[in-house]
Motif scaffolding. Structure first.
Motif, short mmCIF file in Angstrom:
data_model
loop_
_atom_site.label_atom_id
_atom_site.label_comp_id
_atom_site.label_asym_id
_atom_site.label_seq_id
_atom_site.Cartn_x
_atom_site.Cartn_y
_atom_site.Cartn_z
N ALA A 10 0.83 -1.21 0.00
CA ALA A 10 0.00 0.00 0.00
C ALA A 10 0.87 1.26 0.00
O ALA A 10 0.52 2.27 -0.63
N ALA A 11 2.00 1.22 0.70
CA ALA A 11 2.93 2.36 0.75
C ALA A 11 4.27 1.81 1.23
O ALA A 11 4.58 1.89 2.42
N PRO A 12 5.06 1.21 0.35
CA PRO A 12 6.26 0.48 0.78
C PRO A 12 7.20 1.28 1.66
O PRO A 12 7.75 0.74 2.62
N ALA A 13 7.41 2.55 1.36
CA ALA A 13 8.40 3.32 2.09
C ALA A 13 7.93 3.71 3.48
O ALA A 13 8.75 4.04 4.34
N SER A 14 6.63 3.68 3.72
CA SER A 14 6.11 4.16 5.01
C SER A 14 5.32 3.11 5.78
O SER A 14 4.64 3.43 6.74
N ARG A 15 5.40 1.84 5.37
CA ARG A 15 4.70 0.77 6.07
C ARG A 15 5.73 -0.23 6.60
O ARG A 15 6.76 -0.49 5.99
N TYR A 16 5.40 -0.79 7.76
CA TYR A 16 6.35 -1.65 8.45
C TYR A 16 5.62 -2.87 9.01
O TYR A 16 4.48 -2.77 9.47
N PHE A 17 6.27 -4.05 8.94
CA PHE A 17 5.73 -5.26 9.55
C PHE A 17 6.22 -5.33 11.00
O PHE A 17 7.39 -5.62 11.24
N GLN A 32 13.05 -5.86 9.17
CA GLN A 32 12.75 -5.10 7.96
C GLN A 32 13.76 -3.98 7.77
O GLN A 32 14.24 -3.73 6.66
N ASN A 33 14.10 -3.28 8.87
CA ASN A 33 15.13 -2.24 8.78
C ASN A 33 16.45 -2.85 8.30
O ASN A 33 17.15 -2.26 7.46
N LEU A 59 16.33 3.32 -8.27
CA LEU A 59 15.22 4.12 -8.81
C LEU A 59 14.08 4.28 -7.81
O LEU A 59 13.49 5.37 -7.71
N LEU A 60 13.74 3.22 -7.08
CA LEU A 60 12.53 3.23 -6.25
C LEU A 60 12.80 3.08 -4.76
O LEU A 60 11.87 3.20 -3.97
N GLY A 61 14.04 2.81 -4.40
CA GLY A 61 14.37 2.71 -2.99
C GLY A 61 14.42 1.28 -2.50
O GLY A 61 13.83 0.36 -3.09
N PRO A 62 15.11 1.02 -1.38
CA PRO A 62 15.29 -0.34 -0.88
C PRO A 62 14.00 -0.98 -0.38
O PRO A 62 13.87 -2.20 -0.41
N ALA A 63 13.03 -0.18 0.08
CA ALA A 63 11.77 -0.76 0.55
C ALA A 63 11.03 -1.44 -0.60
O ALA A 63 10.50 -2.55 -0.46
N VAL A 64 11.00 -0.78 -1.76
CA VAL A 64 10.34 -1.38 -2.93
C VAL A 64 11.13 -2.59 -3.41
O VAL A 64 10.55 -3.63 -3.75
N ALA A 108 7.91 -15.09 6.22
CA ALA A 108 7.61 -14.03 5.26
C ALA A 108 7.57 -12.65 5.90
O ALA A 108 7.68 -11.64 5.22
N ASN A 109 7.42 -12.60 7.22
CA ASN A 109 7.48 -11.31 7.91
C ASN A 109 8.84 -10.65 7.78
O ASN A 109 8.92 -9.44 7.68
N ALA A 110 9.90 -11.48 7.81
CA ALA A 110 11.21 -10.88 8.05
C ALA A 110 12.38 -11.52 7.33
O ALA A 110 13.45 -10.92 7.28
#
Length: 803
Positions: A260-267, A274-275, A327-332, A381-383
């Motif tokens: 939904a918002a890869p750069a601003s969502r966290y599991f 994830q960090n 191009l899209l960042g490590p979260a993506v 799959a969480n981590a």
């Protein structure tokens, strides 16, 4: 009509060569004892006098026929027309230039008399002779193209494109009727058909001479590869495509909270992983961009740095996904890796199950879905992308089983070595667990089929030797760096209670439909390590499947695999539920061994997931073959639904992640961190709080930090631990953060802090709003002898290397 030999000559604009060729063919067939023969010329829409020359020959001899095409469609189309119009017991195809003279037919004929279904004239086999050569560059390009074709499409045959081939007539007509290609690639398509049918093909050395005006160009080899690729794409069944799309949809749904918002969502259930993983992808992309060593970095854990090869940075994905990271960042990039990797893993298991166990697509799809989306996989799959991106494992399993067959040991060994090499750069621990699972299966199969095992062990060992010969040189340097390079370590200890409890297998995971945190948290190390949790209905169903299909050797071997992996995953000690009884566990024999000493033994239970998926696929295939109205068919399908329904996974929980302070996000830090200095987040980053790694990735890795989240050495024995070696200041700030109590600040503490800041090459300390921030601020002000300064949303202390 009884015809002993048919000769098929495809021709396109061959007016200068066709007449002499037809004369030579007729003369040879007349002078040699070939029995009844026919000669078919297929004009492929020529624009010159080719058709007229062939028609004149047909008028002079009724055994010569002309087939005309309305337009040029390609050599493959012409050969198909000619072969399908043939009546010969044997069918020879030869090019109009007679680069291989017709007298070479005797050698091909002998190969068919010896029992082969086809004989290929070869310029590459020992004994072949080449008269006039092509231009050296043209010949080099041709050899390169032929090498690629035979490597990719028809391994073992050196010269696929020589236009001089003799076939058994009936088999040739069957193969050409099933062919689809119109161009040069039909040679390979026909050879592939013969190989799949199990019809033996001989490659016979022949005399060959380059003829001026040849229609074959070096780029035609590229076209052959393109044709074969397109043919393979068309050969994919629609149902297989739908299965792949279904797996992708399941994977996207599982990760929907972060997409939904890869750069601003966290599991949140990933804790700090994830960090860490986003940082791994970011640092790899940065190393690729600047051509730095991808096996080491000093961006965290200053000044010692981090041995990246000794950490699971998944170079096999993080390197090819570097452009996505840029191009899209490590979260993506991390999302793409985990979502796409999970779907690819399901497809890979699906192909293996269909190839090895069941033909029924629905049964294979359900089995692959269980292997990929079972509760242990969803937990990881969480981590842990290294434990969900497993698409190479089924390929390794399949290649190992091929070695047992002993048909193409060297080729399969080479491929196994390449697959193993790539898996090492995806994850070594999953590879070790897969090898353990394969060994359990092979031992189980050998116990019930000793004769098969006796025949398989020699080619298997030989193939494994070939695989090692391929793998070791490719991974020698990275593995040396991992085990002996800077910041390497001996092993990572996980404590005394890292095994599964027996009740975990019967319980439901937190993200399963029937699960909850209350029922699962006390049975696992954490929510990323729910390595069993298959639920009692599935366990009961698996037992019933094994009993019902016990007569099958594969079922017995799979049962051994499940039971063996489950027992090993219980750890060194097995605590009997609801009692004080403790029994020795089989893992005790492995726990101190090299490589196994760093494995979390509970993870061995993950081997059960694909094995259970295969058992389920076998059962569903048996049910699908039952009469539609059979009562046990409906009972069986109902049992499968009731067993799988409770473990259906829910999308992984996602929350808004902590915002990066403006001090970092706006680049204000640049005015406080000098060259070769570090930014020190408070508390110092460690596995319990790695938000500083997120700050780094948000800042484009512009600054370095002490501490961090990684595996590294500690102490003179270099024992592996999570995070940096302990430092006084880091420990003190962590205690204040956790307790909220301000300690008594003594001169000794101030001296220790000054020493640590110099060690860390600190330029600035940064305290963001967080738990017990007031106590941390008070502590730092007392330690440093001055209050912090509020700058862009954080408190900062400008220390310039502790001065």
């Amino acid at each position: 009509m009884s015809v002993d030999l048919t000769v098929v000559v495809p021709a396109y604009n061959e007016e200068r060569r066709l007449g002499p060729t037809l004369a030579a063919l007729r003369e040879h067939l007349e002078l040699t004892d070939r029995g009844a023969w026919e000669l078919i010329v297929v004009d492929d829409g020529s624009t010159d006098r080719t058709a007229e020359i062939a028609a004149e020959a047909a008028a002079a001899d009724p055994r010569v026929q002309l087939l005309r095409g309305d337009r040029n469609r390609g050599k493959g189309h012409a050969l198909r027309l000619g072969v399908l119009a043939s009546y010969g017991r044997r069918v020879l195809i030869t090019d109009a230039d007679l680069a291989a003279p017709i007298e070479e037919l005797d050698h091909l004929d002998k190969a068919l008399t010896d029992g082969h279904a086809a004989a290929i004239g070869s310029r590459a086999r020992p004994g072949a002779s080449i008269g006039a050569h092509q231009h050296r560059l043209r010949e080099l390009l041709g050899r390169t193209g032929n090498f690629l074709i035979r490597t990719v499409a028809v391994p073992g045959i050196r010269d696929t494109q020589c236009g001089f081939k003799l076939f058994d007539g009936d088999r040739a007509r069957e193969a050409f009727a099933a062919s689809r290609l119109r161009g040069w690639g039909i040679d390979v398509e026909i050879l592939q058909y013969f190989r799949r049918a199990g019809w033996p093909v001989a490659e016979v050395p022949v005399r060959w001479s380059h003829q001026e005006g040849s229609k074959v160009r070096p780029l035609d080899y590229v076209r052959v590869l393109a044709e074969l690729t397109a043919l393979k794409a068309r050969a994919v069944h629609r149902a297989d495509i739908l299965v792949g799309l279904l797996f992708l949809a399941l994977s996207v749904t599982l990760y929907s909270g972060r997409w939904a918002a890869p750069a601003s969502r966290y599991f949140p259930d990933s804790m700090q992983d994830q960090n860490q993983w986003e940082w791994f992808f970011a640092v790899t992309a940065d190393n690729v961009r600047h051509l730095h060593n991808p096996l080491f970095t000093t961006l965290q854990n200053v000044p010692d740095g981090v041995n990246l090869m000794a950490n699971t940075v998944m170079l096999g994905l993080s390197v090819p996904l570097a452009p996505v990271t840029w191009l899209l960042g490590p979260a993506v990039a991390l999302n793409v890796a985990m979502t796409g990797g999970l779907a690819a893993t399901a497809v890979s298991w699906y192909r293996l199950i269909r190839r090895r166990l069941v033909a029924h697509r629905g049964a294979a799809a359900v089995g692959a879905a269980l292997a990929t989306f079972a509760p242990p996989m969803v937990s990881h799959a969480n981590a842990h992308p290294n434990f969900v991106v497993l698409f190479m494992i089924p390929l390794i399993v399949d290649r190992t089983l091929r070695l047992c067959a002993g048909t193409r040991v060297v080729r399969d060994g080479v491929l196994l070595g390449l697959f193993t090499t790539y898996q090492i750069f995806l994850g070594e621990e999953p590879l070790l667990l897969a090898a353990l699972g394969i060994l359990l299966f092979l031992l189980g199969y050998a116990a019930v089929r000793p004769q098969a095992a006796k025949a398989a062990w020699r080619p298997l060992l030989r193939g494994v030797g070939v695989a090692l010969a391929v793998t070791v040189p490719l991974v020698a340097v990275p593995l040396y760096w991992q085990f002996f390079g800077p910041q390497s370590y001996k092993s990572v200890l996980h404590g005394e209670n890292a095994g599964n409890g027996p009740l975990a297998f019967l319980s439901f995971a937190e993200r399963s439909l029937a699960g909850s945190a209350e029922s699962s948290d006390h049975l696992a190390l954490n929510r990323t390590e729910q390595n069993a949790f298959f639920g009692w209905p599935l366990v009961a169903l698996a037992f019933a499947i094994v009993v019902r299909l016990w007569e099958r050797a594969a079922v017995k071997a799979l049962a051994v695999t499940v039971l063996g992996a489950a027992l090993l995953s219980l750890g060194r000690e097995i605590r009997v539920p609801l009692t004080d009884v403790v029994l020795p566990g089989p893992w005790a024999a492995l726990s101190g061994r090299p490589l196994f000493e760093s494995v979390i033994e509970a993870r061995v239970a993950m081997v059960c997931a694909p094995a259970l998926g295969m058992l389920l696929a076998l059962a569903l295939a048996r049910l699908a073959a039952a009469p539609r109205r059979a009562a046990y068919r409906y009972a069986g399908l109902t049992a499968v639904v009731l067993a799988l329904l409770p473990i259906l996974p829910a999308p992984l929980k996602a929350v808004d992640r902590a915002e990066v302070p403006p001090f970092v996000a706006r680049g204000t830090w640049r005015g406080y961190v000098g060259e070769d200095e570090t930014l020190v987040p408070v508390p110092v980053p460690d596995p319990a709080n790695a938000e500083g790694l997120h700050w780094q990735t948000a800042a484009g890795l512009g600054f370095r930090i002490p501490g961090g989240y990684f595996n590294g050495p500690w102490g003179p024995d270099r024992v592996g631990i999570y995070g940096p070696s302990p430092r006084n200041t880091a420990n003190l700030l962590r205690q204040v953060h956790d307790s909220g109590r301000v300690p008594e600040i003594t001169p000794a503490w101030r001296a220790a802090v000054r020493e640590d800041l110099r060690f860390w090459k600190a330029g600035v300390l940064v305290l963001a709003p967080q738990q017990n921030a007031s106590a941390l601020r008070t502590t730092l002000s007392a330690l440093l002898g001055r209050p912090g300064k509020w700058v862009d949303g954080v408190w900062v202390w400008d220390v310039h290397r502790g001065k």
